[in-house]
Write a protein that holds these residues in place. Structure first.
Motif, PDB file in Angstrom:
ATOM      1  N   THR A   6       0.846  -1.186   0.000  1.00 50.42           N
ATOM      2  CA  THR A   6       0.000   0.000   0.000  1.00 50.42           C
ATOM      3  C   THR A   6       0.887   1.243   0.000  1.00 50.42           C
ATOM      4  O   THR A   6       2.105   1.153   0.206  1.00 50.42           O
ATOM      5  CB  THR A   6      -0.905   0.029   1.243  1.00 50.42           C
ATOM      6  OG1 THR A   6      -0.107   0.313   2.403  1.00 50.42           O
ATOM      7  CG2 THR A   6      -1.630  -1.300   1.438  1.00 50.42           C
ATOM      8  N   SER A   7       0.301   2.388  -0.186  1.00 52.65           N
ATOM      9  CA  SER A   7       1.061   3.641  -0.187  1.00 52.65           C
ATOM     10  C   SER A   7       1.731   3.898   1.158  1.00 52.65           C
ATOM     11  O   SER A   7       2.677   4.676   1.239  1.00 52.65           O
ATOM     12  CB  SER A   7       0.143   4.816  -0.540  1.00 52.65           C
ATOM     13  OG  SER A   7      -0.914   4.919   0.402  1.00 52.65           O
ATOM     14  N   ASP A   8       1.261   3.233   2.211  1.00 51.09           N
ATOM     15  CA  ASP A   8       1.870   3.374   3.538  1.00 51.09           C
ATOM     16  C   ASP A   8       2.864   2.260   3.837  1.00 51.09           C
ATOM     17  O   ASP A   8       3.331   2.133   4.969  1.00 51.09           O
ATOM     18  CB  ASP A   8       0.781   3.407   4.609  1.00 51.09           C
ATOM     19  CG  ASP A   8      -0.105   4.632   4.484  1.00 51.09           C
ATOM     20  OD1 ASP A   8       0.340   5.719   4.872  1.00 51.09           O
ATOM     21  OD2 ASP A   8      -1.226   4.496   3.979  1.00 51.09           O
ATOM     22  N   CYS A  27      -1.959   1.870  -7.855  1.00 52.10           N
ATOM     23  CA  CYS A  27      -1.975   3.179  -7.199  1.00 52.10           C
ATOM     24  C   CYS A  27      -1.519   3.168  -5.740  1.00 52.10           C
ATOM     25  O   CYS A  27      -1.212   4.236  -5.192  1.00 52.10           O
ATOM     26  CB  CYS A  27      -3.382   3.769  -7.269  1.00 52.10           C
ATOM     27  SG  CYS A  27      -4.029   3.953  -8.942  1.00 52.10           S
ATOM     28  N   GLY A  28      -1.529   2.021  -5.101  1.00 54.51           N
ATOM     29  CA  GLY A  28      -1.155   1.968  -3.693  1.00 54.51           C
ATOM     30  C   GLY A  28      -2.294   2.223  -2.736  1.00 54.51           C
ATOM     31  O   GLY A  28      -2.124   2.120  -1.520  1.00 54.51           O
ATOM     32  N   SER A  29      -3.455   2.558  -3.246  1.00 56.97           N
ATOM     33  CA  SER A  29      -4.633   2.804  -2.424  1.00 56.97           C
ATOM     34  C   SER A  29      -5.869   2.644  -3.286  1.00 56.97           C
ATOM     35  O   SER A  29      -5.818   2.847  -4.506  1.00 56.97           O
ATOM     36  CB  SER A  29      -4.613   4.214  -1.825  1.00 56.97           C
ATOM     37  OG  SER A  29      -5.829   4.487  -1.137  1.00 56.97           O
ATOM     38  N   PHE A  32      -7.445   7.497  -2.238  1.00 58.08           N
ATOM     39  CA  PHE A  32      -6.641   8.438  -1.461  1.00 58.08           C
ATOM     40  C   PHE A  32      -7.510   9.521  -0.818  1.00 58.08           C
ATOM     41  O   PHE A  32      -7.230   9.983   0.290  1.00 58.08           O
ATOM     42  CB  PHE A  32      -5.587   9.101  -2.350  1.00 58.08           C
ATOM     43  CG  PHE A  32      -4.406   8.225  -2.650  1.00 58.08           C
ATOM     44  CD1 PHE A  32      -3.486   7.923  -1.657  1.00 58.08           C
ATOM     45  CD2 PHE A  32      -4.214   7.701  -3.912  1.00 58.08           C
ATOM     46  CE1 PHE A  32      -2.393   7.116  -1.918  1.00 58.08           C
ATOM     47  CE2 PHE A  32      -3.125   6.891  -4.196  1.00 58.08           C
ATOM     48  CZ  PHE A  32      -2.202   6.593  -3.201  1.00 58.08           C
ATOM     49  N   THR A  57      -7.080  -0.750   2.500  1.00 54.60           N
ATOM     50  CA  THR A  57      -6.143   0.372   2.375  1.00 54.60           C
ATOM     51  C   THR A  57      -6.538   1.573   3.228  1.00 54.60           C
ATOM     52  O   THR A  57      -5.662   2.286   3.723  1.00 54.60           O
ATOM     53  CB  THR A  57      -6.000   0.811   0.911  1.00 54.60           C
ATOM     54  OG1 THR A  57      -7.290   1.162   0.375  1.00 54.60           O
ATOM     55  CG2 THR A  57      -5.401  -0.299   0.070  1.00 54.60           C
ATOM     56  N   SER A  61      -4.032   2.651   6.308  1.00 57.14           N
ATOM     57  CA  SER A  61      -3.496   4.009   6.337  1.00 57.14           C
ATOM     58  C   SER A  61      -3.770   4.667   7.686  1.00 57.14           C
ATOM     59  O   SER A  61      -2.899   5.330   8.259  1.00 57.14           O
ATOM     60  CB  SER A  61      -4.107   4.840   5.203  1.00 57.14           C
ATOM     61  OG  SER A  61      -3.556   6.126   5.156  1.00 57.14           O
TER      62      SER A  61
END
Length: 259
Positions: A6-8, A27-29, A32, A57, A61
């Motif tokens: 994930t983006s985190d 996108c990682g999420s 957002f 996600t 986060s």
């Protein structure tokens, strides 16, 4: 299955043939915008409920920013997804912060059909069916009796995305001693009913504006304005905003300084 983060930075396996898994992988999420709103509004000594967590996600986060003693509760009844969430929680070292509940919330304890459109796990629903779907039977638990022991007397925020079952679940959450501070919800199928429900319980409702770099919100003062938005925020504020549109930062200031 492909392993991604994930983006985190939380490692998780995703199925890229699934729409939601593919979005996370790219996108990682999965959203957002929703993550930023939840993270901005959560404060110390507040828990977070991610209902209809999917790949988790939003909840992951929030967990990465939680203070000691605060808890993120992920609710995901789909066995394949809950298995991936369990592995991700263990691999991330967030097991002290995140609690996974492999059940759906509902208005009673029941084994219930759960419909999942092919290759779109995020559209799984207790109340809606779609053509060419996968049918599961999942365990649903009474919202009031299941959630109250989890949170005790603590305030909490909610993200809920349950494809039409929001109106079944939310009344019992709102009734929990007025502990719900905010709720981020999707209103694609029952936005008028949800808007009226929150209004009647003293919440103000905002539409989340689609922007690339930041989150703006628009105060909704009538049903006619609902159609312009897909995602909404209901929040307890002591006064109505003086401006129709506001930034997320300004909203947080209103929350921190309600007078």
């Amino acid at each position: 299955m492909l392993r991604t983060r994930t983006s985190d930075g939380v490692p998780i396996e995703v199925d890229i043939t699934d729409h939601d898994g593919r979005i996370l992988w790219m996108c990682g999420s999965n959203d957002f915008k929703v993550s930023r709103v939840a993270n901005a509004l959560l404060s110390q000594n507040m828990d977070f409920l991610d209902i209809g967590a999917n790949y988790g996600t939003i909840g992951f986060s929030a967990a990465c920013r939680m203070k000691p003693g605060d808890t993120v509760h992920l609710f995901e009844p789909q066995p394949r997804l809950s298995g991936q969430l369990r592995k991700a929680i263990e691999a991330s070292g967030l097991d002290a912060v995140i609690k996974l509940h492999e059940v759906a919330l509902y208005d009673r304890d029941v084994k219930i059909p759960f419909s999942v459109p092919l290759q779109h796990s995020g559209k799984g629903s207790l109340v809606n069916s779609a053509p060419a779907n996968e049918s599961l039977t999942v365990e649903a638990r009474s919202t009031a009796s299941y959630v109250e022991p989890l949170i005790g007397d603590r305030p909490f925020g909610v993200k809920i995305d349950v494809e039409g079952a929001e109106a079944v679940i939310l009344p019992d959450l709102i009734a929990l001693k007025d502990q719900m501070r905010f709720c981020i919800f999707e209103g694609s199928s029952n936005q008028v009913a949800l808007y009226e429900m929150f209004n009647s319980r003293g919440f103000l409702v905002f539409g989340l504006c689609r922007t690339v770099l930041k989150v703006n919100l628009s105060f909704i003062s009538s049903q006619e304005e609902l159609h312009s938005f897909h995602d909404f925020l209901a929040i307890r504020l002591s006064t109505r905003p003086t401006q129709k549109r506001m930034t997320l930062d300004n909203l947080v200031k209103c929350v921190r300084s309600p007078s």
